[in-house]
Design a protein around this motif. Structure first.
Motif, PDB file in Angstrom:
ATOM      1  N   UNK A  11      -3.685   6.425   7.860  1.00 24.01           N
ATOM      2  CA  UNK A  11      -4.130   5.096   8.852  1.00 24.01           C
ATOM      3  C   UNK A  11      -3.693   4.224   7.421  1.00 24.01           C
ATOM      4  N   UNK A  12      -2.802   4.668   6.596  1.00 20.76           N
ATOM      5  CA  UNK A  12      -2.247   3.887   5.754  1.00 20.76           C
ATOM      6  C   UNK A  12      -0.664   2.805   6.341  1.00 20.76           C
ATOM      7  N   UNK A  13       0.308   3.804   7.557  1.00 27.58           N
ATOM      8  CA  UNK A  13       0.805   4.365   8.291  1.00 27.58           C
ATOM      9  C   UNK A  13       0.710   2.916   8.604  1.00 27.58           C
ATOM     10  N   UNK A  14      -0.323   3.110   9.641  1.00 25.20           N
ATOM     11  CA  UNK A  14      -0.887   3.043  10.646  1.00 25.20           C
ATOM     12  C   UNK A  14      -1.065   0.871  10.243  1.00 25.20           C
ATOM     13  N   UNK A  15      -1.630   0.879  10.004  1.00 22.18           N
ATOM     14  CA  UNK A  15      -2.475  -0.689   9.381  1.00 22.18           C
ATOM     15  C   UNK A  15      -0.893  -1.480   8.291  1.00 22.18           C
ATOM     16  N   UNK A  16       0.250  -0.389   8.019  1.00 22.43           N
ATOM     17  CA  UNK A  16       1.222  -1.853   7.297  1.00 22.43           C
ATOM     18  C   UNK A  16       2.088  -1.817   8.736  1.00 22.43           C
ATOM     19  N   UNK A  17       1.762  -1.335  10.003  1.00 23.38           N
ATOM     20  CA  UNK A  17       2.945  -1.517  11.246  1.00 23.38           C
ATOM     21  C   UNK A  17       1.533  -2.683  11.381  1.00 23.38           C
ATOM     22  N   UNK A  18       0.989  -2.698  11.606  1.00 31.15           N
ATOM     23  CA  UNK A  18      -0.001  -3.198  11.860  1.00 31.15           C
ATOM     24  C   UNK A  18      -0.512  -5.093  11.842  1.00 31.15           C
ATOM     25  N   UNK A  19       0.835  -4.387  10.579  1.00 33.07           N
ATOM     26  CA  UNK A  19       0.390  -6.144   9.955  1.00 33.07           C
ATOM     27  C   UNK A  19       2.055  -6.533  10.056  1.00 33.07           C
ATOM     28  N   UNK A  60       0.936  -1.259   0.116  1.00 30.27           N
ATOM     29  CA  UNK A  60      -0.261   0.021  -0.112  1.00 30.27           C
ATOM     30  C   UNK A  60       0.427   1.077   0.070  1.00 30.27           C
ATOM     31  N   UNK A  61       1.665   0.937   0.949  1.00 29.78           N
ATOM     32  CA  UNK A  61       2.997   1.971   0.561  1.00 29.78           C
ATOM     33  C   UNK A  61       3.405   3.055  -1.164  1.00 29.78           C
ATOM     34  N   UNK A  62       3.636   1.647  -2.062  1.00 28.00           N
ATOM     35  CA  UNK A  62       3.686   1.568  -3.101  1.00 28.00           C
ATOM     36  C   UNK A  62       2.344   2.481  -4.237  1.00 28.00           C
ATOM     37  N   UNK A  63       1.459   1.943  -3.789  1.00 30.43           N
ATOM     38  CA  UNK A  63       0.722   2.686  -4.580  1.00 30.43           C
ATOM     39  C   UNK A  63      -0.200   3.470  -4.090  1.00 30.43           C
ATOM     40  N   UNK A  64      -0.690   3.766  -3.119  1.00 28.80           N
ATOM     41  CA  UNK A  64      -0.905   5.534  -3.085  1.00 28.80           C
ATOM     42  C   UNK A  64      -0.130   6.082  -3.246  1.00 28.80           C
ATOM     43  N   UNK A  65      -1.012   7.554  -3.458  1.00 28.41           N
ATOM     44  CA  UNK A  65      -0.412   8.585  -4.168  1.00 28.41           C
ATOM     45  C   UNK A  65       0.876   9.656  -2.728  1.00 28.41           C
ATOM     46  N   UNK A  66       1.848  10.081  -3.092  1.00 28.06           N
ATOM     47  CA  UNK A  66       2.728  10.784  -2.248  1.00 28.06           C
ATOM     48  C   UNK A  66       2.241  11.147  -0.868  1.00 28.06           C
ATOM     49  N   UNK A  67       2.095  12.086  -0.313  1.00 31.94           N
ATOM     50  CA  UNK A  67       1.123  11.488   1.145  1.00 31.94           C
ATOM     51  C   UNK A  67       0.668  10.720   1.640  1.00 31.94           C
ATOM     52  N   UNK A  68       1.457   9.626   2.091  1.00 32.73           N
ATOM     53  CA  UNK A  68       0.703   8.451   2.395  1.00 32.73           C
ATOM     54  C   UNK A  68      -0.170   8.982   3.691  1.00 32.73           C
ATOM     55  N   UNK A  69      -1.660   8.635   3.420  1.00 35.99           N
ATOM     56  CA  UNK A  69      -2.575   8.595   4.599  1.00 35.99           C
ATOM     57  C   UNK A  69      -2.008   8.382   6.291  1.00 35.99           C
TER      58      UNK A  69
END
Length: 117
Positions: free
Chosen positions: A81-89, A70-79
C-alpha cells in the motif's frame, strides 16, 4: 548500507535530475517545451517563460523527492500500500506538472491575429 537507503538515494537522483534540468532551462535562450512541438517564435517573453518552466521543474523535483520519503523511512520490506500510495503521489505530481505547464504556455504564447504582430 540498507536497501532502503540505496533505493532512496536513487529516487533522489531522479529528483536531482529535475533540478539540473531546471538550471538548464533557466539559462536557455530558446523557449523550452515539455511537448514534442517546439515553441520557437510563439512565446512573447522567452526569459520569463523559461523561468516559469524552470520553477515548475524545481517544484516537481521537490515533490518527487518528498513522495519517495516513505520508501526511506519504513523498514526493508515496504508494504504494497505504501508503494501504491507513492505511485499515486508521483502520478498526481505529473498530472499537476502538465496542468500548470498548460497554464504557463497559455500565459506566454503569442495571440495570433493581434494587430501588433
Amino acid at each position: 548500507m540498507d536497501r532502503n537507503v540505496i533505493g532512496y538515494l536513487g529516487w533522489c537522483a531522479v529528483g536531482g535530475a529535475c533540478f539540473v534540468t531546471a538550471v538548464s532551462i533557466w539559462r536557455s535562450k530558446k523557449a523550452v517545451s515539455l511537448r514534442w512541438k517546439k515553441l520557437d517564435g510563439e512565446v512573447t517573453d522567452v526569459k520569463k517563460y523559461n523561468h516559469a518552466v524552470a520553477k515548475l521543474y524545481i517544484l516537481y523535483g521537490a515533490v518527487f523527492i518528498l513522495a519517495g520519503l516513505p520508501l526511506f523511512l519504513l523498514e526493508a520490506p515496504v508494504p504494497a500500500w505504501v508503494g501504491l500510495l507513492t505511485a499515486a503521489a508521483v502520478a498526481a505530481d505529473t498530472g499537476a506538472l502538465f496542468a500548470l505547464y498548460g497554464r504557463i504556455v497559455k500565459k506566454y504564447k503569442k495571440k495570433y491575429g493581434d494587430w501588433r504582430d
